[in-house]
Write an enzyme that holds these catalytic residues in place. Sequence first.
Site, PDB file in Angstrom:
ATOM      1  N   HIS A  95       0.838  -1.198   0.000  1.00  0.00           N
ATOM      2  CA  HIS A  95       0.000   0.000   0.000  1.00  0.00           C
ATOM      3  C   HIS A  95       0.872   1.245   0.000  1.00  0.00           C
ATOM      4  O   HIS A  95       2.006   1.221   0.454  1.00  0.00           O
ATOM      5  CB  HIS A  95      -0.995   0.025   1.162  1.00  0.00           C
ATOM      6  N   HIS A 110       0.927   5.313   1.075  1.00  0.00           N
ATOM      7  CA  HIS A 110       0.309   6.357   1.892  1.00  0.00           C
ATOM      8  C   HIS A 110       0.360   7.687   1.154  1.00  0.00           C
ATOM      9  O   HIS A 110       1.404   8.052   0.617  1.00  0.00           O
ATOM     10  CB  HIS A 110       1.068   6.549   3.213  1.00  0.00           C
TER      11      HIS A 110
END
Length: 195
Positions: free
Chosen positions: A140, A142
Amino acid sequence: MEARRLAILYSHLCPFRSASVPSLSSIVSPSSCAPQSKETFPHDCVFCQIIRGDSPAFKLYEDDMCLCILDTRPLSPGHSLIIPKSHFPSLDTTPPSVVAAMCSKVPFISNAIIKVTGADSFNLLVNNGVAAGQVIFHTHIHIIPRKAGDCLWTSESLHWRTLKVDQETSGLANRVRELLLNISEENKDQVSTLS
Protein backbone atom coordinates in the site's frame (compact mmCIF):
# COMPACT_ATOMS: atom_id res chain seq x y z
CA MET A 1 7.67 1.29 19.08
CA GLU A 2 6.01 -2.09 19.62
CA ALA A 3 2.93 -0.48 21.23
CA ARG A 4 2.59 1.98 18.32
CA ARG A 5 2.83 -0.83 15.75
CA LEU A 6 0.15 -2.80 17.61
CA ALA A 7 -2.09 0.27 17.87
CA ILE A 8 -1.80 0.87 14.13
CA LEU A 9 -2.47 -2.78 13.34
CA TYR A 10 -5.47 -2.83 15.70
CA SER A 11 -6.84 0.34 14.11
CA HIS A 12 -6.80 -1.34 10.71
CA LEU A 13 -8.43 -4.48 12.08
CA CYS A 14 -11.13 -2.62 14.06
CA PRO A 15 -11.43 0.80 12.39
CA PHE A 16 -14.70 1.91 13.97
CA ARG A 17 -14.17 0.76 17.54
CA SER A 18 -12.64 2.46 20.54
CA ALA A 19 -9.17 3.94 20.08
CA SER A 20 -7.92 2.07 23.16
CA VAL A 21 -5.81 -0.97 22.39
CA PRO A 22 -6.83 -4.24 24.05
CA SER A 23 -4.31 -6.62 25.60
CA LEU A 24 -1.67 -8.08 23.32
CA SER A 25 -3.03 -11.64 23.52
CA SER A 26 -6.50 -10.56 22.43
CA ILE A 27 -5.38 -8.97 19.14
CA VAL A 28 -2.17 -10.73 18.08
CA SER A 29 -2.38 -13.95 16.15
CA PRO A 30 -0.37 -15.45 13.30
CA SER A 31 -0.60 -13.23 10.23
CA SER A 32 -3.02 -14.59 7.69
CA CYS A 33 -0.93 -12.84 5.05
CA ALA A 34 1.79 -15.36 5.89
CA PRO A 35 -0.31 -18.46 6.66
CA GLN A 36 0.89 -20.95 9.22
CA SER A 37 -1.29 -23.81 7.94
CA LYS A 38 -3.36 -24.87 4.95
CA GLU A 39 -6.56 -24.02 6.85
CA THR A 40 -5.61 -20.34 6.94
CA PHE A 41 -6.71 -18.25 3.96
CA PRO A 42 -3.50 -16.82 2.49
CA HIS A 43 -5.07 -13.53 1.43
CA ASP A 44 -7.35 -12.83 4.37
CA CYS A 45 -5.56 -9.71 5.57
CA VAL A 46 -7.54 -6.63 6.61
CA PHE A 47 -7.03 -4.95 3.22
CA CYS A 48 -8.27 -8.08 1.43
CA GLN A 49 -11.33 -8.01 3.72
CA ILE A 50 -11.96 -4.35 2.79
CA ILE A 51 -11.55 -5.11 -0.92
CA ARG A 52 -14.07 -7.97 -0.64
CA GLY A 53 -16.47 -5.72 1.28
CA ASP A 54 -16.21 -7.83 4.44
CA SER A 55 -14.73 -4.98 6.51
CA PRO A 56 -15.81 -1.31 6.58
CA ALA A 57 -13.71 1.51 5.15
CA PHE A 58 -14.16 5.04 3.85
CA LYS A 59 -13.56 4.49 0.14
CA LEU A 60 -12.33 7.51 -1.82
CA TYR A 61 -11.60 5.87 -5.18
CA GLU A 62 -11.89 2.46 -6.81
CA ASP A 63 -11.14 0.95 -10.20
CA ASP A 64 -10.38 -2.56 -11.45
CA MET A 65 -6.76 -2.51 -10.17
CA CYS A 66 -6.77 -0.55 -6.93
CA LEU A 67 -8.72 1.03 -4.12
CA CYS A 68 -8.06 4.21 -2.15
CA ILE A 69 -9.36 4.48 1.43
CA LEU A 70 -8.91 6.83 4.36
CA ASP A 71 -6.35 5.55 6.86
CA THR A 72 -8.05 4.69 10.15
CA ARG A 73 -5.09 6.11 12.12
CA PRO A 74 -4.30 9.24 10.09
CA LEU A 75 -1.18 11.29 10.63
CA SER A 76 -3.10 14.25 9.21
CA PRO A 77 -6.67 14.84 7.93
CA GLY A 78 -7.08 13.12 4.55
CA HIS A 79 -4.28 10.57 5.14
CA SER A 80 -5.17 7.90 2.60
CA LEU A 81 -3.96 4.52 1.38
CA ILE A 82 -3.82 3.27 -2.20
CA ILE A 83 -4.12 -0.51 -2.14
CA PRO A 84 -3.89 -3.00 -5.02
CA LYS A 85 -6.92 -5.28 -5.30
CA SER A 86 -4.63 -8.30 -5.61
CA HIS A 87 -2.67 -9.38 -2.56
CA PHE A 88 1.08 -8.79 -2.56
CA PRO A 89 2.85 -8.75 0.84
CA SER A 90 5.47 -6.13 -0.05
CA LEU A 91 6.42 -3.66 -2.75
CA ASP A 92 9.26 -5.85 -4.01
CA THR A 93 6.81 -8.73 -4.63
CA THR A 94 4.29 -6.51 -6.42
CA PRO A 95 4.43 -6.69 -10.24
CA PRO A 96 5.61 -3.47 -11.92
CA SER A 97 2.29 -3.15 -13.77
CA VAL A 98 0.40 -3.08 -10.45
CA VAL A 99 2.82 -0.55 -8.94
CA ALA A 100 2.39 1.57 -12.10
CA ALA A 101 -1.41 1.38 -11.81
CA MET A 102 -1.26 2.48 -8.17
CA CYS A 103 1.22 5.30 -8.82
CA SER A 104 -0.72 6.56 -11.84
CA LYS A 105 -3.61 7.41 -9.48
CA VAL A 106 -1.47 9.52 -7.13
CA PRO A 107 -1.81 12.88 -8.97
CA PHE A 108 -5.57 12.47 -9.40
CA ILE A 109 -6.29 11.37 -5.82
CA SER A 110 -3.75 13.65 -4.10
CA ASN A 111 -5.03 16.74 -5.94
CA ALA A 112 -8.54 16.04 -4.66
CA ILE A 113 -7.29 15.43 -1.11
CA ILE A 114 -5.19 18.63 -1.16
CA LYS A 115 -8.18 20.70 -2.31
CA VAL A 116 -10.58 19.23 0.23
CA THR A 117 -8.21 19.42 3.22
CA GLY A 118 -6.62 22.75 2.36
CA ALA A 119 -3.18 21.17 2.63
CA ASP A 120 -0.17 22.73 0.92
CA SER A 121 1.43 19.50 -0.26
CA PHE A 122 1.72 15.81 0.60
CA ASN A 123 4.15 13.02 1.38
CA LEU A 124 4.02 9.81 -0.63
CA LEU A 125 5.22 6.94 1.55
CA VAL A 126 5.69 3.19 1.36
CA ASN A 127 6.70 1.30 4.51
CA ASN A 128 8.27 -1.78 2.94
CA GLY A 129 9.24 -4.40 5.55
CA VAL A 130 9.21 -4.58 9.32
CA ALA A 131 12.26 -2.35 9.85
CA ALA A 132 10.59 0.34 7.71
CA GLY A 133 7.43 0.24 9.84
CA GLN A 134 5.17 -1.94 7.69
CA VAL A 135 2.42 -3.45 9.86
CA ILE A 136 -0.08 -4.61 7.23
CA PHE A 137 1.63 -7.01 4.85
CA HIS A 138 -0.37 -6.08 1.77
CA THR A 139 1.35 -3.52 -0.47
CA HIS A 140 0.00 0.00 0.00
CA ILE A 141 1.01 3.60 -0.63
CA HIS A 142 0.31 6.36 1.89
CA ILE A 143 -0.77 9.82 0.74
CA ILE A 144 -0.22 12.09 3.74
CA PRO A 145 -1.46 15.70 3.32
CA ARG A 146 0.88 18.33 4.75
CA LYS A 147 0.67 21.98 5.77
CA ALA A 148 3.63 24.31 6.13
CA GLY A 149 5.09 24.14 9.64
CA ASP A 150 3.09 21.08 10.76
CA CYS A 151 6.31 19.36 11.92
CA LEU A 152 4.80 15.94 11.28
CA TRP A 153 8.18 14.22 11.03
CA THR A 154 10.77 14.67 13.74
CA SER A 155 13.43 14.33 11.02
CA GLU A 156 12.35 17.72 9.64
CA SER A 157 14.18 19.40 12.50
CA LEU A 158 17.40 17.49 11.82
CA HIS A 159 20.30 18.93 9.92
CA TRP A 160 20.86 16.95 6.75
CA ARG A 161 24.38 15.79 6.06
CA THR A 162 26.08 16.45 2.75
CA LEU A 163 26.84 13.35 0.71
CA LYS A 164 30.54 12.60 0.95
CA VAL A 165 32.17 12.24 -2.45
CA ASP A 166 34.66 9.57 -1.48
CA GLN A 167 35.70 6.02 -2.27
CA GLU A 168 33.01 4.49 -0.03
CA THR A 169 30.20 6.43 -1.74
CA SER A 170 31.64 5.70 -5.19
CA GLY A 171 31.90 1.99 -4.34
CA LEU A 172 28.30 1.91 -3.12
CA ALA A 173 27.05 3.55 -6.33
CA ASN A 174 29.12 1.17 -8.48
CA ARG A 175 27.82 -1.93 -6.62
CA VAL A 176 24.18 -0.83 -6.99
CA ARG A 177 24.65 -0.06 -10.72
CA GLU A 178 26.34 -3.43 -11.25
CA LEU A 179 23.53 -5.28 -9.48
CA LEU A 180 20.89 -3.40 -11.48
CA LEU A 181 22.73 -4.21 -14.73
CA ASN A 182 22.93 -7.91 -13.76
CA ILE A 183 19.22 -7.99 -12.88
CA SER A 184 18.40 -6.26 -16.18
CA GLU A 185 20.51 -8.81 -18.12
CA GLU A 186 18.84 -11.72 -16.28
CA ASN A 187 15.40 -10.36 -17.19
CA LYS A 188 16.43 -10.09 -20.86
CA ASP A 189 17.66 -13.71 -20.77
CA GLN A 190 14.36 -14.86 -19.25
CA VAL A 191 12.32 -13.03 -21.88
CA SER A 192 14.40 -14.43 -24.75
CA THR A 193 13.99 -18.03 -23.46
CA LEU A 194 10.20 -17.55 -23.37
CA SER A 195 10.08 -16.43 -27.02
